[in-house]
Write a protein that holds these residues in place. Structure first.
Motif, mmCIF file in Angstrom:
data_model
loop_
_atom_site.group_PDB
_atom_site.id
_atom_site.type_symbol
_atom_site.label_atom_id
_atom_site.label_comp_id
_atom_site.label_asym_id
_atom_site.label_seq_id
_atom_site.Cartn_x
_atom_site.Cartn_y
_atom_site.Cartn_z
ATOM 1 N N ASP A 169 0.862 -1.186 0.000
ATOM 2 C CA ASP A 169 0.000 0.000 0.000
ATOM 3 C C ASP A 169 0.902 1.241 0.000
ATOM 4 N N PRO A 170 0.345 2.433 -0.184
ATOM 5 C CA PRO A 170 1.195 3.631 -0.328
ATOM 6 C C PRO A 170 2.146 3.856 0.849
ATOM 7 N N MET A 171 1.688 3.573 2.066
ATOM 8 C CA MET A 171 2.549 3.777 3.231
ATOM 9 C C MET A 171 3.751 2.824 3.182
ATOM 10 N N GLU A 172 3.473 1.573 2.834
ATOM 11 C CA GLU A 172 4.551 0.579 2.731
ATOM 12 C C GLU A 172 5.508 0.966 1.598
ATOM 13 N N GLU A 173 4.944 1.436 0.509
ATOM 14 C CA GLU A 173 5.773 1.829 -0.629
ATOM 15 C C GLU A 173 6.748 2.954 -0.239
ATOM 16 N N ASP A 174 6.233 3.928 0.499
ATOM 17 C CA ASP A 174 7.094 5.033 0.957
ATOM 18 C C ASP A 174 8.235 4.507 1.815
ATOM 19 N N MET A 175 7.906 3.569 2.693
ATOM 20 C CA MET A 175 8.940 3.047 3.590
ATOM 21 C C MET A 175 9.935 2.170 2.834
ATOM 22 N N LEU A 176 9.466 1.504 1.776
ATOM 23 C CA LEU A 176 10.369 0.660 0.980
ATOM 24 C C LEU A 176 11.489 1.485 0.342
ATOM 25 N N ASP A 177 11.241 2.798 0.190
ATOM 26 C CA ASP A 177 12.298 3.663 -0.350
ATOM 27 C C ASP A 177 13.542 3.646 0.535
ATOM 28 N N PHE A 178 13.363 3.276 1.793
ATOM 29 C CA PHE A 178 14.495 3.252 2.727
ATOM 30 C C PHE A 178 15.162 1.882 2.783
ATOM 31 N N ALA A 179 14.596 0.917 2.090
ATOM 32 C CA ALA A 179 15.184 -0.422 2.101
ATOM 33 C C ALA A 179 16.357 -0.460 1.125
ATOM 34 N N TYR A 180 17.233 -1.417 1.331
ATOM 35 C CA TYR A 180 18.418 -1.580 0.491
ATOM 36 C C TYR A 180 18.095 -2.523 -0.660
ATOM 37 N N ASP A 181 18.507 -2.127 -1.880
ATOM 38 C CA ASP A 181 18.360 -2.989 -3.053
ATOM 39 C C ASP A 181 16.905 -3.453 -3.287
ATOM 40 N N VAL A 182 16.044 -2.479 -3.472
ATOM 41 C CA VAL A 182 14.622 -2.769 -3.680
ATOM 42 C C VAL A 182 14.389 -3.304 -5.090
ATOM 43 N N LYS A 183 13.539 -4.314 -5.199
ATOM 44 C CA LYS A 183 13.207 -4.917 -6.493
ATOM 45 C C LYS A 183 11.686 -4.893 -6.663
ATOM 46 N N PRO A 184 11.206 -5.216 -7.877
ATOM 47 C CA PRO A 184 9.746 -5.172 -8.069
ATOM 48 C C PRO A 184 8.972 -6.078 -7.109
#
Ligand code: FES
Length: 106
Positions: A65-80
């Protein structure tokens, strides 16, 4: 109880049973799966519970969801197929889900 298979960066398999309604992150912590840190305790505020959902399962696990997506920006090496495991709630539909633990967390 639904099962989850975690595959860590070294290729090791960790098969765990999840209580129905528990998240993938909670199940990893309970069974001491290495690589899932979950510093915020599941509040979608740290991105250290990042996993890659196996391709076969990504449709069933759904998209962030949008909140999770925003937080994923802080994860390392994000993939689809990246998800925060604290935001994936286990159900019988996800019985057998396979997730890959990244080599390092953010
Ligand atoms: S445990 Fe912190 S975002 Fe998932």
């Amino acid at each position: 109880m639904p099962k989850i298979t975690f595959i860590t960066a070294d290729g090791a398999r960790h098969d765990v049973e999840a209580a129905s309604g528990a998240t993938v992150m909670e199940s990893a912590i309970k069974h001491m799966v290495p690589g899932i840190e979950a510093e915020c305790g599941g509040a979608c505020a740290c991105a250290t519970c990042h996993v890659y959902v196996d391709e076969e399962w990504s449709a069933r696990a759904g998209s962030p969801d949008p909140m999770e997506e925003d937080m994923l920006d802080f994860a390392y090496d994000v993939k689809p197929n990246s998800r925060l495991s604290c935001q994936i709630k286990m159900s019988d539909e996800l019985d057998g889900i396979v997730v890959h633990v990244p080599e390092r967390q953010a």
